[in-house]
Design a protein around this motif. Structure first.
Motif, mmCIF file in Angstrom:
data_model
loop_
_atom_site.group_PDB
_atom_site.id
_atom_site.type_symbol
_atom_site.label_atom_id
_atom_site.label_comp_id
_atom_site.label_asym_id
_atom_site.label_seq_id
_atom_site.Cartn_x
_atom_site.Cartn_y
_atom_site.Cartn_z
ATOM 1 N N ALA A 74 0.798 -1.228 0.000
ATOM 2 C CA ALA A 74 0.000 0.000 0.000
ATOM 3 C C ALA A 74 0.832 1.281 0.000
ATOM 4 O O ALA A 74 0.320 2.339 -0.372
ATOM 5 C CB ALA A 74 -0.926 0.006 1.211
ATOM 6 N N LEU A 75 2.099 1.210 0.383
ATOM 7 C CA LEU A 75 2.886 2.429 0.554
ATOM 8 C C LEU A 75 2.933 3.285 -0.706
ATOM 9 O O LEU A 75 2.635 4.480 -0.668
ATOM 10 C CB LEU A 75 4.313 2.084 1.006
ATOM 11 N N LEU A 76 3.272 2.722 -1.826
ATOM 12 C CA LEU A 76 3.376 3.489 -3.076
ATOM 13 C C LEU A 76 2.249 3.188 -4.058
ATOM 14 O O LEU A 76 2.283 3.664 -5.192
ATOM 15 C CB LEU A 76 4.729 3.218 -3.748
ATOM 16 N N ALA A 77 1.251 2.418 -3.657
ATOM 17 C CA ALA A 77 0.159 2.034 -4.561
ATOM 18 C C ALA A 77 -0.532 3.221 -5.236
ATOM 19 O O ALA A 77 -0.871 3.129 -6.416
ATOM 20 C CB ALA A 77 -0.856 1.174 -3.829
ATOM 21 N N PRO A 78 -0.739 4.356 -4.561
ATOM 22 C CA PRO A 78 -1.373 5.482 -5.257
ATOM 23 C C PRO A 78 -0.615 5.964 -6.496
ATOM 24 O O PRO A 78 -1.213 6.561 -7.394
ATOM 25 C CB PRO A 78 -1.431 6.574 -4.189
ATOM 26 N N LEU A 79 0.674 5.679 -6.579
ATOM 27 C CA LEU A 79 1.429 6.076 -7.768
ATOM 28 C C LEU A 79 0.915 5.368 -9.017
ATOM 29 O O LEU A 79 1.046 5.888 -10.120
ATOM 30 C CB LEU A 79 2.920 5.770 -7.583
ATOM 31 N N GLY A 80 0.334 4.189 -8.859
ATOM 32 C CA GLY A 80 -0.209 3.457 -9.998
ATOM 33 C C GLY A 80 -1.331 4.204 -10.690
ATOM 34 O O GLY A 80 -1.587 3.994 -11.875
ATOM 35 N N VAL A 81 -1.992 5.094 -9.970
ATOM 36 C CA VAL A 81 -3.067 5.905 -10.537
ATOM 37 C C VAL A 81 -2.590 7.324 -10.812
ATOM 38 O O VAL A 81 -2.921 7.923 -11.842
ATOM 39 C CB VAL A 81 -4.282 5.922 -9.581
#
Length: 183
Positions: A74-81
């Motif tokens: 979850a740490l960098l998951a928002p970068l995928g969007v």
């Protein structure tokens, strides 16, 4: 004039700007979270063997393993969007977008891991780089293709009216019916 393949219109510009602001805010939060010194009596050695940390987490039991592995995902998951949103392309190869986003996430995660070497109480863990990259890929696959398809459908619905308005503003193209085509 709208560049081919990019999101157009003032609403889309707001989305790209908001994506850029959210991306900067998320990266600042991650840097603050991961580059703070830890006050610990001892430090584990660096983990440079892939999947060794994940195996150790799994040995702690399912609940603790899910918590630790979930944090890594979850740490960098928002970068995928956020990375594709900032880029703003609607018509792009899905595989190319996924590879570019995953590569950027891996480089960001590697940069954070390398910066952690100078922070007291922090050590390099190759599994965190792997988990961070997998989290970005999962988020990208879950959100980006569907949102791009939705935006392309909306763009197709809005585009004919924009073309008609453009034609009305400039008038009709004059034609001369009896002139032949020159050789």
């Amino acid at each position: 004039m709208q560049r081919q393949g990019f999101i157009g219109g003032s609403a889309a510009i707001r989305v790209r700007v908001a994506g850029g602001v959210l991306l900067a805010a998320h990266l600042a939060f991650v840097a603050w979270l991961m580059l703070r010194p830890l006050d610990v009596p001892w430090v584990m050695p660096a983990n440079l063997h892939p999947f060794a940390g994940i195996r150790a987490d799994l040995a702690l039991g399912p609940r603790e393993a899910a918590h630790r592995i979930g944090e890594g995902l979850a740490l960098l998951a928002p970068l995928g969007v956020l990375l594709p949103a900032v880029h703003g392309r609607l018509r792009v190869s899905p595989l190319g977008s996924l590879v570019a986003t995953a590569a950027a996430a891996a480089l960001i995660s590697l940069g954070i891991a390398l910066l952690q070497t100078g922070v007291p109480g922090r050590v390099v863990d190759v599994d965190s780089i792997l988990l961070n990259t997998v989290g970005v890929v999962v988020a990208h696959l879950a959100v980006v293709p569907a949102s791009r398809a939705l935006l392309r459908r909306r763009d197709r619905r809005e585009r004919p009216s924009a073309v008609l308005q453009e034609d009305a503003a400039q008038g009709r193209t004059p034609t001369i019916p009896r002139v032949g085509i020159a050789p």
